[in-house]
Design a protein around this motif. Structure first.
Motif, mmCIF file in Angstrom:
data_model
loop_
_atom_site.group_PDB
_atom_site.id
_atom_site.type_symbol
_atom_site.label_atom_id
_atom_site.label_comp_id
_atom_site.label_asym_id
_atom_site.label_seq_id
_atom_site.Cartn_x
_atom_site.Cartn_y
_atom_site.Cartn_z
ATOM 1 N N PRO A 1 17.001 -11.841 1.629
ATOM 2 C CA PRO A 1 17.245 -13.120 0.957
ATOM 3 C C PRO A 1 18.564 -13.780 1.371
ATOM 4 O O PRO A 1 18.704 -14.996 1.257
ATOM 5 C CB PRO A 1 17.253 -12.742 -0.522
ATOM 6 C CG PRO A 1 17.593 -11.303 -0.557
ATOM 7 C CD PRO A 1 17.008 -10.718 0.692
ATOM 8 N N GLU A 2 19.497 -12.995 1.879
ATOM 9 C CA GLU A 2 20.798 -13.542 2.270
ATOM 10 C C GLU A 2 20.696 -14.476 3.476
ATOM 11 O O GLU A 2 21.610 -15.264 3.727
ATOM 12 C CB GLU A 2 21.795 -12.411 2.552
ATOM 13 C CG GLU A 2 21.494 -11.573 3.780
ATOM 14 C CD GLU A 2 20.430 -10.487 3.580
ATOM 15 O OE1 GLU A 2 20.126 -9.800 4.568
ATOM 16 O OE2 GLU A 2 19.915 -10.324 2.463
ATOM 17 N N THR A 3 19.597 -14.417 4.218
ATOM 18 C CA THR A 3 19.436 -15.287 5.392
ATOM 19 C C THR A 3 18.665 -16.563 5.059
ATOM 20 O O THR A 3 18.374 -17.353 5.950
ATOM 21 C CB THR A 3 18.716 -14.535 6.531
ATOM 22 O OG1 THR A 3 17.413 -14.159 6.083
ATOM 23 C CG2 THR A 3 19.493 -13.303 6.958
ATOM 24 N N HIS A 4 18.335 -16.776 3.796
ATOM 25 C CA HIS A 4 17.579 -17.953 3.363
ATOM 26 C C HIS A 4 18.337 -18.686 2.259
ATOM 27 O O HIS A 4 19.176 -18.099 1.592
ATOM 28 C CB HIS A 4 16.203 -17.537 2.838
ATOM 29 C CG HIS A 4 15.356 -16.878 3.870
ATOM 30 N ND1 HIS A 4 15.486 -15.542 4.198
ATOM 31 C CD2 HIS A 4 14.373 -17.368 4.647
ATOM 32 C CE1 HIS A 4 14.602 -15.249 5.141
ATOM 33 N NE2 HIS A 4 13.916 -16.345 5.427
ATOM 34 N N ASN A 5 18.004 -19.956 2.088
ATOM 35 C CA ASN A 5 18.612 -20.777 1.039
ATOM 36 C C ASN A 5 17.532 -21.499 0.258
ATOM 37 O O ASN A 5 16.425 -21.708 0.754
ATOM 38 C CB ASN A 5 19.561 -21.820 1.633
ATOM 39 C CG ASN A 5 20.767 -21.207 2.267
ATOM 40 O OD1 ASN A 5 21.249 -20.183 1.815
ATOM 41 N ND2 ASN A 5 21.256 -21.821 3.321
ATOM 42 N N CYS A 6 17.866 -21.927 -0.935
ATOM 43 C CA CYS A 6 16.976 -22.727 -1.765
ATOM 44 C C CYS A 6 16.710 -24.063 -1.075
ATOM 45 O O CYS A 6 17.633 -24.714 -0.596
ATOM 46 C CB CYS A 6 17.620 -22.949 -3.132
ATOM 47 S SG CYS A 6 16.718 -24.084 -4.205
ATOM 48 N N GLY A 7 15.453 -24.469 -1.028
ATOM 49 C CA GLY A 7 15.101 -25.731 -0.395
ATOM 50 C C GLY A 7 15.496 -26.939 -1.211
ATOM 51 O O GLY A 7 15.640 -28.040 -0.679
ATOM 52 N N ASP A 8 15.672 -26.772 -2.503
ATOM 53 C CA ASP A 8 16.033 -27.895 -3.368
ATOM 54 C C ASP A 8 17.537 -28.115 -3.444
ATOM 55 O O ASP A 8 18.013 -29.241 -3.379
ATOM 56 C CB ASP A 8 15.485 -27.682 -4.782
ATOM 57 C CG ASP A 8 13.968 -27.730 -4.829
ATOM 58 O OD1 ASP A 8 13.356 -28.346 -3.935
ATOM 59 O OD2 ASP A 8 13.394 -27.149 -5.764
#
Length: 60
Positions: A40-47
């Protein structure tokens, strides 16, 4: 980036994991151990662009 729009659809089975945005508290369900669940550390919230964390479902 993942969008955290909430779905009003009824679930047929309980999810295995919840991906949760640290900024907006948006939640995504995951039934398989996908890339975002593993890292999850390599992804961000799209909103909101917030950091993501993973929580296991209570059924696990």
């Amino acid at each position: 980036m993942y969008s955290t729009q909430r779905s009003t659809a009824e679930r047929f089975t309980s999810p295995n994991w919840w991906v949760i945005c640290e900024d907006c508290d948006g939640r995504l369900v995951r039934y398989q151990r996908s890339k975002v669940v593993k890292h999850p550390e390599t992804h961000n919230c799209g909103d909101y662009g917030g950091s993501l964390r993973v929580g296991e479902s209570a059924g696990q």
